[in-house]
Design a protein around this motif. Structure first.
Motif, short mmCIF file in Angstrom:
data_model
loop_
_atom_site.label_atom_id
_atom_site.label_comp_id
_atom_site.label_asym_id
_atom_site.label_seq_id
_atom_site.Cartn_x
_atom_site.Cartn_y
_atom_site.Cartn_z
N SER A 180 28.31 -8.55 33.69
CA SER A 180 29.16 -9.73 33.50
C SER A 180 29.69 -9.80 32.08
O SER A 180 30.87 -10.07 31.85
CB SER A 180 28.38 -11.00 33.86
OG SER A 180 28.02 -11.00 35.22
N LYS A 181 28.81 -9.56 31.11
CA LYS A 181 29.25 -9.59 29.72
C LYS A 181 30.28 -8.50 29.44
O LYS A 181 31.17 -8.67 28.59
CB LYS A 181 28.05 -9.42 28.78
CG LYS A 181 27.12 -10.63 28.78
CD LYS A 181 25.91 -10.39 27.88
CE LYS A 181 24.98 -11.60 27.92
NZ LYS A 181 23.78 -11.40 27.08
N LYS A 182 30.16 -7.40 30.16
CA LYS A 182 31.09 -6.29 30.00
C LYS A 182 32.39 -6.53 30.77
O LYS A 182 33.37 -5.81 30.60
CB LYS A 182 30.42 -5.01 30.52
CG LYS A 182 31.17 -3.72 30.24
CD LYS A 182 31.00 -3.24 28.83
CE LYS A 182 31.64 -1.87 28.64
NZ LYS A 182 31.51 -1.37 27.27
N GLY A 183 32.39 -7.56 31.64
CA GLY A 183 33.57 -7.85 32.43
C GLY A 183 33.70 -7.00 33.67
O GLY A 183 34.80 -6.83 34.20
N VAL A 184 32.58 -6.49 34.17
CA VAL A 184 32.58 -5.63 35.34
C VAL A 184 32.13 -6.43 36.56
O VAL A 184 31.07 -7.05 36.55
CB VAL A 184 31.64 -4.41 35.14
CG1 VAL A 184 31.61 -3.55 36.39
CG2 VAL A 184 32.09 -3.59 33.94
N ILE A 185 32.93 -6.42 37.62
CA ILE A 185 32.58 -7.11 38.85
C ILE A 185 31.48 -6.33 39.57
O ILE A 185 31.54 -5.10 39.66
CB ILE A 185 33.80 -7.25 39.77
CG1 ILE A 185 34.81 -8.23 39.15
CG2 ILE A 185 33.41 -7.71 41.16
CD1 ILE A 185 36.09 -8.37 39.94
N VAL A 186 30.48 -7.05 40.06
CA VAL A 186 29.41 -6.44 40.86
C VAL A 186 29.55 -6.96 42.29
O VAL A 186 29.45 -8.18 42.52
CB VAL A 186 28.02 -6.76 40.31
CG1 VAL A 186 26.94 -6.12 41.17
CG2 VAL A 186 27.88 -6.30 38.87
N MET A 187 29.81 -6.06 43.23
CA MET A 187 29.96 -6.43 44.64
C MET A 187 28.79 -5.87 45.46
O MET A 187 28.25 -4.82 45.12
CB MET A 187 31.23 -5.81 45.24
CG MET A 187 32.52 -6.27 44.64
SD MET A 187 33.90 -5.33 45.39
CE MET A 187 35.30 -6.26 44.74
N ASN A 188 28.43 -6.57 46.52
CA ASN A 188 27.53 -5.99 47.50
C ASN A 188 28.16 -6.11 48.88
O ASN A 188 29.31 -6.54 49.00
CB ASN A 188 26.15 -6.63 47.44
CG ASN A 188 26.16 -8.08 47.89
OD1 ASN A 188 27.21 -8.71 48.06
ND2 ASN A 188 24.98 -8.65 48.08
N THR A 189 27.43 -5.72 49.92
CA THR A 189 27.97 -5.77 51.28
C THR A 189 26.97 -6.52 52.15
O THR A 189 26.19 -5.90 52.88
CB THR A 189 28.22 -4.36 51.83
OG1 THR A 189 27.02 -3.58 51.70
CG2 THR A 189 29.31 -3.66 51.06
N PRO A 190 26.98 -7.84 52.09
CA PRO A 190 25.93 -8.62 52.75
C PRO A 190 26.02 -8.66 54.26
O PRO A 190 25.08 -9.07 54.92
CB PRO A 190 26.13 -10.02 52.15
CG PRO A 190 27.58 -10.07 51.80
CD PRO A 190 27.92 -8.68 51.35
N PHE A 191 27.17 -8.27 54.82
CA PHE A 191 27.35 -8.46 56.26
C PHE A 191 27.17 -7.18 57.07
O PHE A 191 27.01 -7.24 58.29
CB PHE A 191 28.72 -9.06 56.53
CG PHE A 191 28.97 -10.31 55.75
CD1 PHE A 191 28.17 -11.42 55.93
CD2 PHE A 191 29.99 -10.37 54.81
CE1 PHE A 191 28.38 -12.58 55.19
CE2 PHE A 191 30.21 -11.52 54.07
CZ PHE A 191 29.41 -12.63 54.26
N GLY A 192 27.20 -6.02 56.41
CA GLY A 192 27.15 -4.76 57.15
C GLY A 192 25.82 -4.50 57.84
O GLY A 192 25.76 -3.76 58.82
#
Length: 531
Positions: A87-99
Motif C-alpha cells: 500500500s505504501k508503495k502504491g501497489v494494488i493487492v488483489m485476491n480471488t475470493p469467489f473462485g
C-alpha cells in the motif's frame, strides 16, 4: 507499450493464455517465486505479479518493484504478501475470493460428515483388519442444529447445503441483516446463543482482530456438551489447546480442522486425539477451484492494467469495468480538484472535507475519495497514487470526511473539496460536462467555468480594469500561448480570480513581471496530470 506481467508460481496454461489474448506481455516462470533473490533482481521489469502461495512478496521485494502496479493472488489468503508495504508503495493487492467458494464450503460439509461418523478412524481400523463395528457409533446430521459463525459467501453456501441435509441452521454474523437471514432460511442469533444451542459449529470468517480466538477457552466452555467443531476457514480462530482439553474431557465430542494457527502444522495439540479429523489446508484443493482462481486472477489483473477496473482489491476500493467507464472522468476530476488545493496549500493539512452533489453522490465514493486524497498528497510526494495516498494521509493524522447531498444547483452533479489548515480553509469545486471533460466551476466561493489543462496559471486580484490586458500582454511578451482564459469575481470591485490554461509552463520571468505591476495578490503556476 503493452503491460508486462510476471507469473512466478504455477498457474494453468489457460490463465497464461488469458493474459496473451488481452495483449499483455506475460513471462511465465512458475518456479521463480521460490528464489527470493532472483525475484528481487527481476521484479523491477514488471507492471504486474501473479502468484499463488509459494511466492513471498516481502518489503524487500517491493523495494525493488519500481514499476509494479498490481499483485494478483490466485486464491483467498494473502498472508504471503506484505500488504502494508504494498500500500505504501502504491501497489494494488488483489485476491480471488469467489473462485473456490463452493470447494471450500463442500470441504466443510465433508469434514462435518467425517467427524459425525468417525470416518477416518473407521477407515484406518478397517484397513488394519480390525473390523471394530461397535466402536464407531456416529450421529445423524438430520434435525441437528448447525451453528454457522460467519454467513458470508462461503458460510452462506454451507447454510444452504446444511438446510438441504434437513439441519436446523442458526448463524452469528454482525453483518447479516434479518431480511437476508430470512431469505437464507436461517435464524440470526448472538454468539452466546449459538454456543449454547449448536450441535455442530462451523467457522467461516476471516482472521481479524475481532475474530481472532473467537472460540476462546471461555467461549468453548459455553458450548453444548457433545458439540462438534469444524474449522475450514483460518487458523487462529480457535484456541486449539483449550479445544484439545475439552476433547479429552469429553465435553466436545469431536473436531474437524483443515487450518491451524501455525502452518505447515508439523505438530499441534489436536493431533492424535480420538475423533479429530485433520487435513492439510485442502479447502481450495480441487481441480475446478484451482482452475477457477487462476482464470479469475488473470482476468482481474488484465482488466486493471488495460482499463483501470479494480476487482477484489484488499487495499483499495473496487471499481468494476462498468463503473470505470462512467467514473473515469469523475475520478480524473477528483484528482484535479485535490491537486489544485494541494498545490495551493503550503502549510500542513489537518483535514480534508469532500462534498458530493447530485449524480456524483451516487457513484463509488470510496474510489473518488482515494483519487481526491492522491491529488492532494502529490504536492509533497509525487510518487503517491490512489492506493498509497490514504495510507500517507493517515500516517500524517489528516482527518478525511465526506458529505452527500441531492442535486442542489445548476449542475447534475459536482464535487467540492475543502482542505483545512491551522491558518485557513481552501476550497475548489468541479463537475464533468457532457463531453466527458472535467471543469473547475468554483474557486474560493467564486463561480468560474475553467477547462483544465496540464499547465495553468492562477492569479487573484482586486476587481479593477486592466487585468486581462496585463495578463495577455505579459504572456505574449514571454512567448506563452493562452489556450483558455477564465475570469471570476465575488462582485464589482471585490475579490477576483483568473485562471489561464497555457500551452507550456509560465516562466519565472513572466511571473516576476506580473508581480512588478502590483496588481496581483497571488500568482501561482499549477500543473495537472491531464491525458
Amino acid at each position: 507499450m503493452a503491460p508486462k506481467v510476471l507469473i512466478s508460481d504455477k498457474l494453468s496454461d489457460a490463465a497464461v493464455q488469458i493474459f496473451r489474448d488481452r495483449g499483455i506481455d506475460v513471462d511465465f516462470q512458475p518456479d521463480l517465486g521460490k528464489d527470493k533473490d532472483k525475484l528481487a533482481e527481476v521484479i523491477g521489469q514488471y507492471d504486474g505479479l501473479a502468484i499463488r502461495s509459494a511466492t513471498k512478496v516481502t518489503e524487500k521485494i517491493l523495494e525493488s518493484a519500481t514499476n509494479l502496479k498490481v499483485i494478483g493472488r490466485a486464491g483467498i489468503g494473502v498472508d504471503n504478501v506484505d500488504k502494508d508495504a504494498a500500500s505504501k508503495k502504491g501497489v494494488i493487492v488483489m485476491n480471488t475470493p469467489f473462485g473456490n467458494m463452493i470447494t471450500t464450503a463442500e470441504h466443510a460439509i465433508a469434514m462435518m460428515f467425517a467427524v459425525a461418523r468417525q470416518i477416518p478412524e473407521a477407515s484406518a481400523s478397517t484397513h488394519a483388519g480390525k473390523w471394530e463395528k461397535s466402536k464407531f457409533m456416529g450421529v445423524e446430521l438430520t434435525n441437528k442444529t448447525l451453528g454457522v459463525i460467519g454467513a458470508g459467501n462461503i458460510g452462506g453456501i454451507v447454510c444452504d447445503r446444511a438446510r438441504g441435509l434437513k439441519m436446523k441452521v442458526i448463524a452469528y454474523d454482525p453483518y447479516l441483516g434479518e431480511e437476508k437471514a430470512n431469505k437464507m432460511g436461517v435464524e440470526k442469533v448472538e454468539l452466546d446463543e449459538l454456543l449454547a444451542r449448536a450441535d455442530f459449529i462451523t467457522l467461516h470468517v476471516p482472521l481479524t482482530d475481532q475474530t481472532r480466538n473467537i472460540l476462546s477457552r471461555e467461549n468453548l466452555a459455553k458450548t453444548k456438551k457433545g458439540v462438534r467443531v469444524i474449522n475450514c476457514a483460518r487458523g487462529g480462530l480457535v484456541d486449539e489447546e483449550a479445544l484439545a482439553d475439552l476433547l479429552k474431557s469429553g465435553h466436545v465430542a469431536g473436531a474437524a480442522f483443515d487450518v491451524f494457527s501455525v502452518e505447515p502444522a508439523k505438530e499441534n495439540p489436536l493431533f492424535n486425539l480420538p475423533n479429530v479429523v485433520c487435513t492439510p489446508h485442502l479447502g481450495a484443493a480441487t481441480t475446478e477451484a484451482q482452475e477457477n482462481v487462476a482464470l479469475q486472477v488473470a482476468e482481474q489483473m488484465s482488466n486493471y492494467l488495460l482499463t483501470g477496473a479494480v476487482e477484489n482489491a484488499l487495499n483499495m476500493p473496487s471499481v468494476t469495468a462498468e463503473e470505470a467507464k462512467v467514473m473515469g472522468p469523475w475520478i480524473a476530476l477528483a484528482g484535479h480538484l485535490g491537486s489544485f488545493v494541494g498545490q495551493m496549500t503550503d502549510e500542513p493539512i489537518k483535514a480534508i472535507n469532500i462534498l458530493y452533489d447530485g449524480v456524483a453522490a451516487k457513484m463509488n465514493l470510496a474510489a473518488l475519495n482515494c483519487a481526491t486524497v492522491a491529488g492532494i498528497m502529490k504536492r509533497s510526494n509525487p510518487d503517491v497514487n490512489m492506493v498509497s495516498a490514504p495510507v500517507v494521509a493517515k500516517e500524517r493524522g489528516i482527518q478525511i470526511s465526506t458529505t452527500n447531498q441531492d442535486k442542489s444547483g445548476a449542475f447534475d452533479g459536482y464535487v467540492k473539496v475543502t482542505v483545512v489548515t491551522d491558518k485557513r480553509e481552501r476550497s475548489v469545486a468541479g463537475t464533468v460536462f457532457s463531453d466527458g471533460k472535467p471543469r473547475f466551476i468554483q474557486i474560493k466561493g467564486i463561480n468560474v467555468d475553467a477547462e483544465i489543462g496540464a499547465h495553468m496559471l492562477y492569479t487573484t486580484n482586486e476587481d479593477v480594469p486592466g487585468i486581462i490586458g496585463t495578463l495577455g500582454r505579459t504572456m505574449g511578451d514571454h512567448g506563452v500561448n493562452i489556450a483558455n482564459f477564465t475570469l471570476g469575481r465575488a462582485g464589482p470591485g471585490g475579490e477576483a480570480i483568473a485562471l489561464l490554461y497555457v500551452d507550456e509552463p509560465v516562466p519565472a520571468e513572466a511571473r516576476a513581471k506580473l508581480a512588478e505591476t502590483g496588481m496581483f495578490n497571488q500568482i501561482k503556476p499549477l500543473e495537472f496530470d491531464v491525458v
